[in-house]
Each structure stands twice: as structure tokens, then as C-alpha cells.
Design an enzyme around this catalytic site. Structure first.
Site, PDB file in Angstrom:
ATOM      1  N   ASP A  78       0.820  -1.215   0.000  1.00 43.62           N
ATOM      2  CA  ASP A  78       0.000   0.000   0.000  1.00 43.62           C
ATOM      3  C   ASP A  78       0.857   1.269   0.000  1.00 43.62           C
ATOM      4  OD1 ASP A  78      -2.345   1.351  -0.075  1.00 43.62           O
ATOM      5  OD2 ASP A  78      -2.812   1.120   2.046  1.00 43.62           O
TER       6      ASP A  78
ATOM      7  N   HIS B 258       2.514   2.841  -9.062  1.00 44.93           N
ATOM      8  CA  HIS B 258       2.389   1.383  -9.203  1.00 44.93           C
ATOM      9  C   HIS B 258       3.623   0.805  -9.906  1.00 44.93           C
ATOM     10  CE1 HIS B 258      -1.547   1.643  -7.554  1.00 44.93           C
ATOM     11  NE2 HIS B 258      -2.112   2.201  -8.604  1.00 44.93           N
TER      12      HIS B 258
ATOM     13  N   LEU C 220      12.169 -19.835  -3.381  1.00 40.37           N
ATOM     14  CA  LEU C 220      11.146 -18.993  -2.739  1.00 40.37           C
ATOM     15  C   LEU C 220       9.830 -19.193  -3.487  1.00 40.37           C
ATOM     16  CD1 LEU C 220      10.390 -16.436  -0.859  1.00 40.37           C
ATOM     17  CD2 LEU C 220      10.895 -15.070  -2.879  1.00 40.37           C
TER      18      LEU C 220
HETATM   19  C1  IPE Z   1      -1.178   0.103  -4.060  1.00 34.84           C
HETATM   20  O1  IPE Z   1      -1.284   1.283  -3.373  1.00 34.84           O
HETATM   21  C2  IPE Z   1      -2.368  -0.825  -3.987  1.00 34.84           C
HETATM   22  C3  IPE Z   1      -2.724  -1.435  -5.277  1.00 34.84           C
HETATM   23  C4  IPE Z   1      -3.962  -1.611  -5.646  1.00 34.84           C
HETATM   24  C5  IPE Z   1      -1.691  -1.893  -6.202  1.00 34.84           C
HETATM   25  P1  IPE Z   1      -2.493   2.303  -3.469  1.00 34.84           P
HETATM   26  O2  IPE Z   1      -2.877   2.483  -4.893  1.00 34.84           O
HETATM   27  O3  IPE Z   1      -3.580   1.875  -2.542  1.00 34.84           O
HETATM   28  O4  IPE Z   1      -1.825   3.636  -2.951  1.00 34.84           O
HETATM   29  P2  IPE Z   1      -2.478   4.758  -2.019  1.00 34.84           P
HETATM   30  O5  IPE Z   1      -3.091   4.085  -0.833  1.00 34.84           O
HETATM   31  O6  IPE Z   1      -3.483   5.505  -2.857  1.00 34.84           O
HETATM   32  O7  IPE Z   1      -1.287   5.612  -1.656  1.00 34.84           O
HETATM   33 MG    MG Z   2      -4.141   2.306  -0.670  1.00 30.14          MG
END
Ligand code: IPE
Ligand code: MG
Length: 231
Positions: free
Chosen positions: A2, A19, A113
Site C-alpha cells: 500500500d 504502481h 522462494l
Molecule cells: C497500491 O497502493 C495498492 C494497489 C492496488 C496496487 P495504493 O494504490 O492503494 O496507494 P495509495 O493508498 O493511494 O497511496
Molecule cells: Mg491504498
């Protein structure tokens, strides 16, 4: 994983740039797990709920999955990583599903892994699909009947749950499997995550006393080996 969107916003970049940086962080984290001798890494890449995000972000994430499948799999294979994509593939594009299938097939024999990239995954979806399959096969619904059919039945339940980005929620990740996971929350945004943050989390994990419902005094040499293992 996140915090990608916030990482991008701080830099006046589109969310998808965050992303993209998240893929870099995942590559670093896989390496750090290999170096630390960790057996299984499961990451939440796209949730059942993420479809409701703005369409350009959803398509950006799908595009990124397709791109990562073509660019990252060979390197992961070289490092001995066995890849899985737990999740509902029924609404994914043919290109993504095919790329995932090839990656799973190529890396199936690897043992360094196990990497579970949970994609279009939801904890509730997982429990329901497992229960539905057990029922369709005429099984009595027991914990074991469900556990054997979960999307991560090929790995043990997680020992450590790490959530980045400062949120303290499970957000429908491995709700069944996390019954006894130790929880660790980091304020670090996912694109900034790497070996140092993993080592902080592992340090915190080592401080925890895992009792699995027992009391402290029972956790001596006489305790059941599987309880003491704490792997
Ligand atoms: C990545 O972070 C989660 C995914 C869906 C890949 P976010 O997209 O939730 O980032 P924030 O929370 O808006 O910063
Ligand atoms: Mg998020």
C-alpha cells in the site's frame, strides 16, 4: 503493498507511476526474502474491490501486470522463484491469464522462494470458492475441507503480515489464513520498501511470543513441535 498512489502524488506524478515503482519495490523485496532465507512471500497486488477504482487506474494496473509478466518472470526464474497468482482469473484478459499460466508452468519446479502474487484476490472470495468446491465434491464442510481448497493451499499459513503505507487494516487479504499471523504495520509507502524495511519487520517478528492459544509457560521444550516451530 500500500502507498503507491501517495508516493506518486507527492511527486506530482500520475498514480500509475507509483504502481510502476511498486514493481521495483517488489523486485527488491523478493531479493531480500531470498537473502533472508524466507520460504514464502505472498503479496496483494490487486483486490476484488480494486475494480471500482477510476477506469484509467484499473487499466493501468492490468497493463502493468501484463508488462511485469513479460519483463520480470525470466529474472525470477533465474533466482529459483516459484510463482503463483492466487485469485479469480474469470474476469482477467486472455493476455494476462495466458502470461500467468506460462509463468506458473515455467517456474513450477523452483524451490528457493514461493512467490504468491494475489491478483483479483479477495479473502471472502477465497473462502467462498473453497466452500463451494468442497460442497460440489460432496464433502462435509470442515476447517480442513476448506483449508485444502483455498487459493494458497500450496503454502502454510503466513507467520508475518506486513502492511505498508500507514493503514492498519486487513482489507480482505488472507482472512482465513491469517488467523495466527503476527501483524506489522509500517508507515513506509510501498515504493520505498526494501531490504531495510523487511529487516525491521523481521526484527519485530522475532520479539513476538507466539502462543497459539496456549499460555507462556507451556511454550517450553515440552510444547508440541509444530507450536514451538514458529517458522
Ligand atoms: C497500491 O497502493 C495498492 C494497489 C492496488 C496496487 P495504493 O494504490 O492503494 O496507494 P495509495 O493508498 O493511494 O497511496
Ligand atoms: Mg491504498
Amino acid at each position: 503493498m500500500d502507498g503507491n498512489g501517495r508516493w506518486a502524488k507527492k511527486r506530482f506524478l500520475p498514480r500509475v507511476a507509483g504502481h510502476k515503482q511498486g514493481v521495483e519495490a517488489l523486485r527488491r523485496t523478493v531479493k531480500a526474502c531470498l537473502d533472508a532465507g524466507i520460504g514464502v512471500l505472498s503479496v496483494f497486488a490487486f483486490s476484488s474491490e480494486n475494480w471500482a477504482r477510476p477506469p484509467e487506474e484499473v487499466s493501468g494496473l492490468m497493463e502493468l501486470m501484463a508488462l511485469a509478466l513479460s519483463r520480470e518472470v525470466a529474472g525470477l526464474h533465474q533466482q529459483g522463484v516459484q510463482i503463483h497468482f492466487p485469485g479469480d482469473t474469470s474476469s482477467l484478459s486472455k493476455r494476462v491469464v495466458e502470461g500467468q499460466r506460462k509463468a506458473v508452468e515455467l517456474t513450477a519446479g523452483n524451490t528457493a522462494l514461493v512467490l504468491n502474487v494475489c491478483f483479483n484476490y479477495g479473502g471472502r472470495w477465497d473462502v467462498c470458492q473453497a466452500a463451494a468446491r468442497a460442497q460440489a465434491q460432496g464433502e462435509v464442510i470442515t476447517e480442513q475441507a476448506i483449508a485444502q481448497r483455498l487459493a494458497l493451499a500450496h503454502v502454510p499459513d503466513p507467520d508475518l503480515f506486513i502492511r505498508t503505507g500507514g493503514e492498519m487494516r486487513v482489507s480482505n487479504f488472507l482472512i482465513w489464513q491469517m488467523a495466527y499471523a503476527e501483524m506489522y504495520f509500517s508507515d513506509v509507502l510501498w515504493p520505498d520498501f526494501g531490504a531495510k524495511e523487511l529487516s525491521l519487520a523481521l526484527g519485530a517478528f522475532r520479539q513476538r511470543e507466539r502462543r497459539f492459544g496456549l499460555i507462556s509457560e507451556q511454550l517450553d521444550a515440552t510444547a508440541a513441535p509444530d507450536v514451538k516451530a514458529g517458522t
